[in-house]
Design a protein around this motif. Sequence first.
Motif, PDB file in Angstrom:
ATOM      1  N   GLN A  95      66.233  72.966  49.764  1.00 49.29           N
ATOM      2  CA  GLN A  95      65.702  72.890  51.127  1.00 49.29           C
ATOM      3  C   GLN A  95      65.013  71.553  51.398  1.00 49.29           C
ATOM      4  N   SER A  96      65.624  70.478  50.933  1.00 51.36           N
ATOM      5  CA  SER A  96      65.071  69.149  51.192  1.00 51.36           C
ATOM      6  C   SER A  96      65.150  68.828  52.678  1.00 51.36           C
ATOM      7  N   LEU A  97      64.090  68.228  53.197  1.00 50.93           N
ATOM      8  CA  LEU A  97      64.081  67.772  54.583  1.00 50.93           C
ATOM      9  C   LEU A  97      64.504  66.309  54.593  1.00 50.93           C
ATOM     10  N   ILE A  98      65.689  66.035  55.152  1.00 48.45           N
ATOM     11  CA  ILE A  98      66.228  64.679  55.193  1.00 48.45           C
ATOM     12  C   ILE A  98      66.657  64.383  56.625  1.00 48.45           C
ATOM     13  N   TRP A  99      66.224  63.261  57.159  1.00 49.43           N
ATOM     14  CA  TRP A  99      66.560  62.896  58.525  1.00 49.43           C
ATOM     15  C   TRP A  99      68.064  62.655  58.653  1.00 49.43           C
ATOM     16  N   GLU A 100      68.648  63.130  59.756  1.00 56.63           N
ATOM     17  CA  GLU A 100      70.106  63.156  59.909  1.00 56.63           C
ATOM     18  C   GLU A 100      70.746  61.777  59.802  1.00 56.63           C
ATOM     19  N   ASP A 101      70.217  60.786  60.512  1.00 56.13           N
ATOM     20  CA  ASP A 101      70.847  59.469  60.543  1.00 56.13           C
ATOM     21  C   ASP A 101      70.312  58.531  59.477  1.00 56.13           C
ATOM     22  N   LEU A 102      69.372  58.992  58.668  1.00 57.45           N
ATOM     23  CA  LEU A 102      68.787  58.124  57.651  1.00 57.45           C
ATOM     24  C   LEU A 102      69.783  57.804  56.546  1.00 57.45           C
ATOM     25  N   VAL A 103      70.419  58.827  56.005  1.00 56.60           N
ATOM     26  CA  VAL A 103      71.296  58.646  54.849  1.00 56.60           C
ATOM     27  C   VAL A 103      72.473  57.719  55.150  1.00 56.60           C
ATOM     28  N   PRO A 104      73.199  57.910  56.263  1.00 58.08           N
ATOM     29  CA  PRO A 104      74.301  56.975  56.534  1.00 58.08           C
ATOM     30  C   PRO A 104      73.842  55.524  56.629  1.00 58.08           C
ATOM     31  N   SER A 105      72.671  55.301  57.201  1.00 56.59           N
ATOM     32  CA  SER A 105      72.169  53.928  57.320  1.00 56.59           C
ATOM     33  C   SER A 105      71.802  53.355  55.959  1.00 56.59           C
ATOM     34  N   LEU A 106      71.197  54.175  55.095  1.00 57.85           N
ATOM     35  CA  LEU A 106      70.862  53.707  53.751  1.00 57.85           C
ATOM     36  C   LEU A 106      72.128  53.367  52.965  1.00 57.85           C
ATOM     37  N   LEU A 107      73.140  54.231  53.064  1.00 57.18           N
ATOM     38  CA  LEU A 107      74.392  53.984  52.346  1.00 57.18           C
ATOM     39  C   LEU A 107      75.102  52.749  52.890  1.00 57.18           C
ATOM     40  N   THR A 108      75.065  52.578  54.201  1.00 55.95           N
ATOM     41  CA  THR A 108      75.688  51.395  54.805  1.00 55.95           C
ATOM     42  C   THR A 108      75.004  50.123  54.325  1.00 55.95           C
ATOM     43  N   GLY A 109      73.675  50.152  54.259  1.00 59.01           N
ATOM     44  CA  GLY A 109      72.932  48.987  53.787  1.00 59.01           C
ATOM     45  C   GLY A 109      73.197  48.659  52.333  1.00 59.01           C
ATOM     46  N   ALA A 110      73.684  49.651  51.574  1.00 58.82           N
ATOM     47  CA  ALA A 110      74.004  49.419  50.165  1.00 58.82           C
ATOM     48  C   ALA A 110      75.429  48.931  49.971  1.00 58.82           C
ATOM     49  N   VAL A 111      76.314  49.301  50.891  1.00 57.10           N
ATOM     50  CA  VAL A 111      77.738  48.994  50.738  1.00 57.10           C
ATOM     51  C   VAL A 111      78.124  47.682  51.407  1.00 57.10           C
ATOM     52  N   LEU A 112      77.550  47.418  52.568  1.00 56.80           N
ATOM     53  CA  LEU A 112      77.981  46.254  53.343  1.00 56.80           C
ATOM     54  C   LEU A 112      77.742  44.921  52.635  1.00 56.80           C
ATOM     55  N   PRO A 113      76.578  44.700  52.006  1.00 59.18           N
ATOM     56  CA  PRO A 113      76.366  43.402  51.342  1.00 59.18           C
ATOM     57  C   PRO A 113      77.320  43.210  50.166  1.00 59.18           C
ATOM     58  N   ARG A 114      77.665  41.969  49.915  1.00 63.48           N
ATOM     59  CA  ARG A 114      78.427  41.591  48.726  1.00 63.48           C
ATOM     60  C   ARG A 114      77.653  40.480  48.029  1.00 63.48           C
ATOM     61  N   TRP A 115      77.481  40.624  46.712  1.00 62.61           N
ATOM     62  CA  TRP A 115      76.605  39.704  45.981  1.00 62.61           C
ATOM     63  C   TRP A 115      77.367  38.827  44.995  1.00 62.61           C
ATOM     64  N   TRP A 116      78.617  38.547  45.281  1.00 62.17           N
ATOM     65  CA  TRP A 116      79.416  37.743  44.357  1.00 62.17           C
ATOM     66  C   TRP A 116      78.865  36.328  44.214  1.00 62.17           C
ATOM     67  N   ARG A 117      78.258  35.793  45.258  1.00 62.89           N
ATOM     68  CA  ARG A 117      77.791  34.404  45.227  1.00 62.89           C
ATOM     69  C   ARG A 117      76.281  34.276  45.048  1.00 62.89           C
ATOM     70  N   VAL A 118      75.611  35.384  44.829  1.00 59.49           N
ATOM     71  CA  VAL A 118      74.167  35.326  44.591  1.00 59.49           C
ATOM     72  C   VAL A 118      73.908  34.700  43.222  1.00 59.49           C
ATOM     73  N   THR A 119      72.987  33.772  43.167  1.00 58.01           N
ATOM     74  CA  THR A 119      72.691  33.067  41.921  1.00 58.01           C
ATOM     75  C   THR A 119      71.548  33.741  41.166  1.00 58.01           C
ATOM     76  N   GLY A 120      71.410  33.360  39.913  1.00 56.35           N
ATOM     77  CA  GLY A 120      70.301  33.874  39.120  1.00 56.35           C
ATOM     78  C   GLY A 120      68.953  33.453  39.675  1.00 56.35           C
ATOM     79  N   ASN A 121      68.888  32.255  40.253  1.00 58.17           N
ATOM     80  CA  ASN A 121      67.636  31.796  40.859  1.00 58.17           C
ATOM     81  C   ASN A 121      67.250  32.665  42.050  1.00 58.17           C
ATOM     82  N   GLU A 122      68.231  33.025  42.864  1.00 51.20           N
ATOM     83  CA  GLU A 122      67.957  33.901  44.008  1.00 51.20           C
ATOM     84  C   GLU A 122      67.438  35.252  43.539  1.00 51.20           C
ATOM     85  N   LEU A 123      68.123  35.814  42.561  1.00 48.09           N
ATOM     86  CA  LEU A 123      67.744  37.134  42.062  1.00 48.09           C
ATOM     87  C   LEU A 123      66.323  37.109  41.505  1.00 48.09           C
ATOM     88  N   HIS A 124      66.014  36.070  40.739  1.00 49.73           N
ATOM     89  CA  HIS A 124      64.672  35.981  40.153  1.00 49.73           C
ATOM     90  C   HIS A 124      63.624  35.700  41.228  1.00 49.73           C
TER      91      HIS A 124
END
Length: 354
Positions: A106-135
């Motif tokens: 019986q978890s209370l989860i907002w209806e539009d929250l999950v799709p937005s969180l998943l979209t924010g995780a899928v849309l970015p691509r980090w192939w060109r992110v450098t170690g300096n950026e990550l650190h």
Amino acid sequence: MTKIIKSGSGKELADARGRLAPFLRDTLVGLNYAYYEPPGAQMLHNNAIFVRSHDYSEALSTEGEQPWKTPRLVSSGGTHLAGSLADLPYALAWVEQDFIVPESVQSLIWEDLVPSLLTGAVLPRWWRVTGNELHAVTLYQRAGEELLTASAKDEKLRQMVIDILSDRMLPQRSGRLEKALRAGRLDQVFPQIMPADTFYLASEFRRRFPNDAEHWGPAGKELDDLCHRFASEVSPERLSQDFGVPHPALAHSYSRELLNVKPFPTFQDYSSRLLAESWDSNNLYWARLTDEMGYPPVMLNRLVPQLTRRMVEKLFATNLDDWPAILRAMQETGEEFRLGKTASLPKSEATPGP
């Protein structure tokens, strides 16, 4: 077909194009679905005709409505999406959320929250992110935490910190934070501070008070050195583009950005989507975990979607205003990952950072 293409008449070529068009259409649509598939993607992986059944004109033929709009799930003629490909990442994530089983009953989860969180995780691509950026993402968060710690004993610094964080906090929350800092109750401070808060605090403190270096701790000094040596690579603007989230509802754009706005309240309809788009801590937190656990930046492409899905499973709000539940779920997922309890994710062979 090859013979027709090489030496066929105009009529034969037109007929060949007509026969190939459905395959080309399904291929192009399928590539879009595959590119934006959410973590798990149960509907895509288990429904063999889901992609092929995408219908651009069903709404027009059945209801007399304009068909070229954001896709929605329909069940007539088999479950599929009907509409354009606009907002497809969100639509696919919206379908996927029904396949994610909450860890708590019986978890209370907002209806539009999950799709937005998943979209924010899928849309970015980090192939060109450098170690300096990550650190740098890690150092911005650590430096912000150092400023909070130091402000508990320094009235002047505390006022500077509160002034900056008030840009991202509602008055009640900033008031509680100031009270806890004044009392030296750091155990009450850090559980309510989001990664985006500490990131913004360090970034904005550097911008507003460039000559106040005496307030920096070890992480702040290391960040200062990194910013001097790789200014454009680790600038807040670049990190915002690489580790921000899309805001199709707030900004009508899928461009990634850290907006640094106060959390939106949840009351009805669209509000939970606005809450999700004003929540920009996930990618910053996952990036810090990735850096501290010794993974290369490219692993973000695998880690972020899986960690976000696991976080969704842990979401358990007590009421509609309990947005800190998002922070709790994120922190619990991070701790689980640090302890190596996330079986679906690979273990790093590198030595974790401090």
